[in-house]
Write an enzyme that holds these catalytic residues in place. Structure first.
Site, PDB file in Angstrom:
ATOM      1  CB  CYS A  90      -0.937   0.010   1.200  1.00 43.08           C
ATOM      2  SG  CYS A  90      -2.097  -1.365   1.218  1.00 43.08           S
ATOM      3  CG  HIS A 346      -6.118   1.863   0.001  1.00 48.67           C
ATOM      4  ND1 HIS A 346      -4.957   2.410  -0.506  1.00 48.67           N
ATOM      5  CD2 HIS A 346      -5.718   0.850   0.822  1.00 48.67           C
ATOM      6  CE1 HIS A 346      -3.916   1.768  -0.009  1.00 48.67           C
ATOM      7  NE2 HIS A 346      -4.347   0.816   0.788  1.00 48.67           N
ATOM      8  CB  CYS A 376      -0.701  -0.041   7.797  1.00 46.13           C
ATOM      9  SG  CYS A 376      -2.362   0.025   7.082  1.00 46.13           S
TER      10      CYS A 376
END
Length: 390
Positions: A90, A346, A376
């Protein structure tokens, strides 16, 4: 020490799974943001030394070194412009920012575009893993990894539930955080707060071609009661799809340059990069590392959390920024002030530069000095980038 500057950052509006951006090839989506960034900043395209592109699911339409493909699909960048594609899960395009900054701070390059792309509709999450498994080509978990972590499958969903339990969060608190993400995103959209950072993307619809400029994941009719009623992801758990980040299609980009480039190319910076940090910790609870990475980043910067005017902490799951707030003692009113990934989406590899575009603009609009971004990442890793508005 040499300084890295951010000239500007742009992003597409997020597209829901199967939504408006689902008809756009990810290479072209990324190229759109590259071209918009070059045009907006006014840099001579021939002066861009490199493109560092974040992308998590590098398979199918995002294979073949998607960063290089995006450069070749660009209408402005010459084919002589190199590119590389990176995967830090991510945090891929946040790491792209940090690699770009390190390049200009080391005097090896003067102008680097950090970018990211992810079409989660056209290249579903996990495609690069499941294709191999279906073909009997093995599993990511090697015998050595299994020996060290027996029976562990490294699930982000499990990690989010662990954080909720560890930090004593209730489902009601988690649902309230998710609702607030939509509430803030709605207010920001209606106030035009995203207008400067969003690059229009022309898409085909049954009504004809339209410009996609509004984040499609925002639920303008969201209610706390509606969010609370969504089915739990795990029986007896606390997290639902409504308190998790939305699957999203999108791309983003930022131009990072050296002090020499400012003079030579006549560029005006919007921020300087103050601190670059990346750390790693427990890969099982996995998503808690931004807490400890922030501690390290602040210590290295000689700052306290009270010195930071605004924070962007990626809302992969609501418990992550909630735990971050508790651990750091940060002011909730400075966190994700225009909403986060629960409302806005996201797009995995694009989220790092996407958040930077938002942080950069809100820092300027509110007259702030320092902004902090963290998220994270799979495997228990976290990046922290601190910027200073100029």
């Amino acid at each position: 020490m040499p300084t890295a500057y951010i000239i500007d950052a742009v992003r597409t509006a997020g597209g829901r799974r199967g939504g408006r951006l689902s008809g756009v090839h990810p290479v072209d989506l990324a190229a759109t943001t590259l071209d918009a960034l070059v045009a907006r900043t006014g840099i001579d395209p021939a002066k861009v030394d490199d493109v560092v592109m974040g992308c998590v699911t590098q398979a199918g339409e995002q294979a073949m070194q998607v960063g290089r493909m995006a450069v070749l699909a660009s209408k402005l960048l010459p084919q002589s412009c190199p590119a590389v594609t990176i995967d830090r899960q991510c945090g891929s395009s946040q790491q792209a920012i940090q690699f770009a900054a390190q390049a200009v701070m080391s005097w090896t390059q003067d102008a680097v575009i950090a970018a990211g792309v992810e079409s989660m509709t056209r290249v579903p999450m996990g495609t690069n893993l499941t294709l191999h498994m279906k073909e009997g080509m093995g599993h990511y978990k090697s015998p050595g990894l299994e020996a060290r972590f027996p029976g562990v499958m490294f699930s982000q969903f499990a990690g989010a539930e662990m954080i909720a339990d560890k930090w004593g969060m209730t489902k009601d608190e988690i649902d309230r955080f998710a609702y607030d993400s939509h509430r803030k995103a709605i207010a920001a959209t209606e106030a035009g707060a995203f207008a400067r950072e969003i690059v229009p993307v022309t898409v085909e619809t049954p009504e004809g071609n339209v410009e996609h400029v509004v984040d499609e994941g925002i639920r303008f009719d969201a209610t706390l009661e509606g969010i609370a009623a969504v089915k739990l992801l795990k029986e007896g758990g606390k997290i639902t799809a409504a308190s998790s980040s939305q699957i999203c299609d999108g791309a983003s980009a930022a131009l990072i340059v050296s002090e020499q480039a400012l003079k030579d190319y006549g560029l005006t910076p919007r921020a300087r990069i103050h601190t670059l940090t990346v750390t790693a910790g427990d890969p099982v609870i996995m998503l808690e590392e931004p807490l400890f990475a922030t501690d390290k980043a602040l210590a290295r910067a000689g700052l306290t959390i009270g010195d930071i005017d605004l924070y962007e902490v990626n809302e992969a799951f609501a418990p992550v920024p909630m735990a971050w707030l508790k651990h750091t003692g940060a002011d909730p009113d400075k966190l994700n002030v225009n909403g986060g990934a629960i409302a806005l989406g996201h797009p995995l590899g694009a989220s790092g530069t996407k958040l930077m575009a938002t942080l950069l603009n809100v820092l300027h609009s509110r007259g702030g000095k320092y902004g902090l971004q963290t998220m994270c990442e799979g495997g228990g890793v976290a990046n922290v980038t601190i910027i200073e508005a100029v």
